[in-house]
Design an enzyme around this catalytic site. Structure first.
Site, short mmCIF file in Angstrom:
data_model
loop_
_atom_site.label_atom_id
_atom_site.label_comp_id
_atom_site.label_asym_id
_atom_site.label_seq_id
_atom_site.Cartn_x
_atom_site.Cartn_y
_atom_site.Cartn_z
N GLY A 80 -9.77 -14.31 0.41
CA GLY A 80 -8.55 -13.94 1.11
C GLY A 80 -8.83 -12.96 2.23
O GLY A 80 -9.97 -12.75 2.62
N TYR A 81 -7.76 -12.33 2.73
CA TYR A 81 -7.88 -11.45 3.89
C TYR A 81 -8.95 -10.39 3.71
O TYR A 81 -9.86 -10.23 4.53
CB TYR A 81 -6.57 -10.70 4.13
N ILE A 82 -8.81 -9.59 2.63
CA ILE A 82 -9.68 -8.43 2.46
C ILE A 82 -11.12 -8.88 2.28
O ILE A 82 -12.04 -8.34 2.92
CB ILE A 82 -9.21 -7.59 1.26
N GLY A 111 3.39 11.97 -10.48
CA GLY A 111 4.79 11.98 -10.86
C GLY A 111 5.13 10.90 -11.86
O GLY A 111 4.68 9.75 -11.73
N GLU A 155 -12.61 -10.19 5.72
CA GLU A 155 -12.85 -9.13 6.70
C GLU A 155 -14.10 -8.33 6.35
O GLU A 155 -14.95 -8.07 7.20
CB GLU A 155 -11.64 -8.19 6.78
N HIS A 174 -3.63 -13.50 36.08
CA HIS A 174 -4.90 -14.22 35.93
C HIS A 174 -6.05 -13.27 36.26
O HIS A 174 -5.96 -12.51 37.21
CB HIS A 174 -4.93 -15.43 36.88
N GLU A 213 2.92 12.99 -3.96
CA GLU A 213 1.74 12.18 -3.65
C GLU A 213 0.56 12.68 -4.48
O GLU A 213 0.24 13.87 -4.47
CB GLU A 213 1.40 12.26 -2.16
N LYS A 269 -10.38 -1.41 9.85
CA LYS A 269 -10.52 -1.88 11.23
C LYS A 269 -11.53 -1.03 12.00
O LYS A 269 -12.19 -1.50 12.93
CB LYS A 269 -9.16 -1.86 11.94
#
Length: 473
Positions: free
Chosen positions: A191-193, A123, A196, A452, A43, A60
């Protein structure tokens, strides 16, 4: 066992070498290591991948802060008097950073307890199943796996628009580190990003303009969905410019930018203080030696895989966003299950799985299964059940009545799909998804005794409504 390469760099042998520590990759690594396999995970920067560091969860977190701010702005609606409020972006970002640190700490403990070795560095394949790592701390290691797994993900695409790259636009990563609120944020992409972040930063106090090349926001969704989103943004004071083709960008984000665009054959200019790009994703496949590994790419640059997530190279697998499959964390997690089973000799495939999505605007937009447009395109007859969210009594107690939910039901009474544009839409959609997975008829939900007042009770109201029968043309 270790071998010496021709240049005298030690080649270290592993049962599994994983390139990238994202959602699917890390679970494969931890699972294999706990089974006694020798596993290394390479990583470069984000331990645990993008989701806990720079994407799903941090965004979020920011959205939740923005929602709290929106409640302050609506305080009088709830009978609460306030003398005003002030958003401190430094505090918003510190809350996000605290959450991220906690998540990264959990990941580090999982690497330690599982026995999977975490190798921090960049890597690159130098031959099939052999990866050379330039360590972040200096030096080089070479790791060879009996099996190798590629999970390098994607990054935000910056299109070749004149002046765009030079403007140093924000990506979602940069937007999650803003300690000073933009005076006027221009978002390229509907779009989504983009949506939001547009709503979140508007609620935190920025002026926001969304520039979209198509004729509607989320243009692939049904007309009532796109109209609902447009109405939401109008209501919250977010400017939306549609049918806009960006021609060039001048200036620098954070100092001042001018976006020149064509709309209806007329050239126009939009000025702002900050610019954000949300124009899609690009796979992280360049410069990592995939050609030396025998791994082929498709025409978009994604790693080619079959339904078992095998690449074109023997004993070399790929999963997650880098394969071009739906770019969701929950898909990457399911990819983990596919690779895990196949490494054990199984025959698990990705075909036929249901993939839900949720866009975390407020209210949320969630869908599983067919939309109306998709059903019509496939020539499928359906009954359409549709109600406004205001028909769900719980929304009235929350003062969150915006939106609607609708479901498509086939001739055999099975649910073909549901769309929820409303408060906690993702949770409601997930309940219906479970019914769909079980193959239950819609009448099971219609006739259920649900508590309910809850939002789930709205499914009784939905499936008790009078449907419209839609047949293919």
């Amino acid at each position: 066992m270790m071998q010496m390469a021709a240049d005298e760099v030690v080649v270290e042998e592993y049962d599994l070498v994983v390139l990238g520590s994202g959602e699917g990759s890390k679970f494969v690594a931890w699972t294999q290591a706990r089974q006694g396999k020798r596993v290394a995970v390479i990583e470069q920067r984000w331990v645990g991948g993008s989701c806990p560091n720079i994407a799903c969860l941090p965004s979020k977190n920011l959205i939740q802060s923005a929602k709290v701010a929106s409640y302050f702005s609506r305080a009088a609606e709830f009978g609460i008097e306030t003398a005003g409020y002030k958003v401190k972006m430094g505090g918003v970002i510190q809350r996000k950073r605290g959450m991220v640190k906690g998540l990264v700490d959990i990941h580090l403990r999982n690497f330690e307890t599982s026995g999977a070795e975490l190798v921090l560095g960049h890597g690159v394949f130098v031959e099939p199943r052999l990866i050379e790592v330039k360590l972040n701390t200096g030096g080089v290691r070479r790791l060879r796996g009996t099996d190798v797994l590629i999970g390098t993900g994607t990054h935000a695409r910056v299109e070749t628009i004149p002046g765009l790259a030079a403007a140093k636009p924000l990506t979602h990563i940069d937007a999650l580190e803003l300690e000073t609120l933009p005076e006027h944020l221009i978002v390229l992409g509907g779009g989504y990003i983009g949506l939001e972040f547009a709503q979140a930063l508007r609620r935190l106090g920025s002026r926001v303009t969304v520039v979209e090349r198509n004729g509607s926001l989320l243009h692939r969704e049904d007309a009532d969905v796109t109209a609902g989103l447009q109405g939401l943004f109008d209501e919250e004071g977010i400017e939306v410019i549609l049918h806009a083709t960006v021609e060039s960008v001048l200036g620098t984000s954070g100092e001042g930018v001018a976006v020149r665009y064509l709309q209806g054959g007329e050239e126009k200019t939009l000025e702002g203080t900050h610019l954000m790009v949300a124009l899609g994703r690009t796979p992280n496949t360049k410069g990592i030696g995939l050609e030396l590994a025998g791994v082929d790419l498709d025409e978009r640059g994604y790693v080619k895989v079959n339904a078992r997530l095998e690449t074109t190279a023997p004993h070399t697998w790929a999963l997650g966003d880098v394969t071009g499959n739906p770019q969701f964390t929950h898909v990457a997690f399911d990819d983990f299950r596919v690779v895990r089973d196949n490494l054990a000799g199984g025959d698990h495939v990705t075909t036929g799985r249901q993939v839900p999505f949720v866009m975390f605007t407020d209210p949320e937009l969630a869908r599983i299964g067919l939309s109306e447009a998709e059903a019509k395109a496939k020539g499928i007859s359906y009954r359409l059940f549709r109600i406004p969210m205001a028909a769900v009594l719980r929304t009235r107690t929350l003062s969150e009545t915006r939106g609607f939910m609708k479901a498509l039901v086939g001739e055999d009474d099975r649910i073909l799909g549901i769309t929820v544009f409303g408060v906690d839409g993702g949770e409601i959609m997930s309940a219906v998804q479970i019914a769909m997975l079980a193959g239950l008829p819609y009448t099971t939900l219609r006739d259920a005794v649900l508590a309910h007042p809850t939002l789930m009770e709205g499914l009784v109201v939905l499936f008790s409504s009078t449907p419209v029968v839609v047949k293919p043309d």
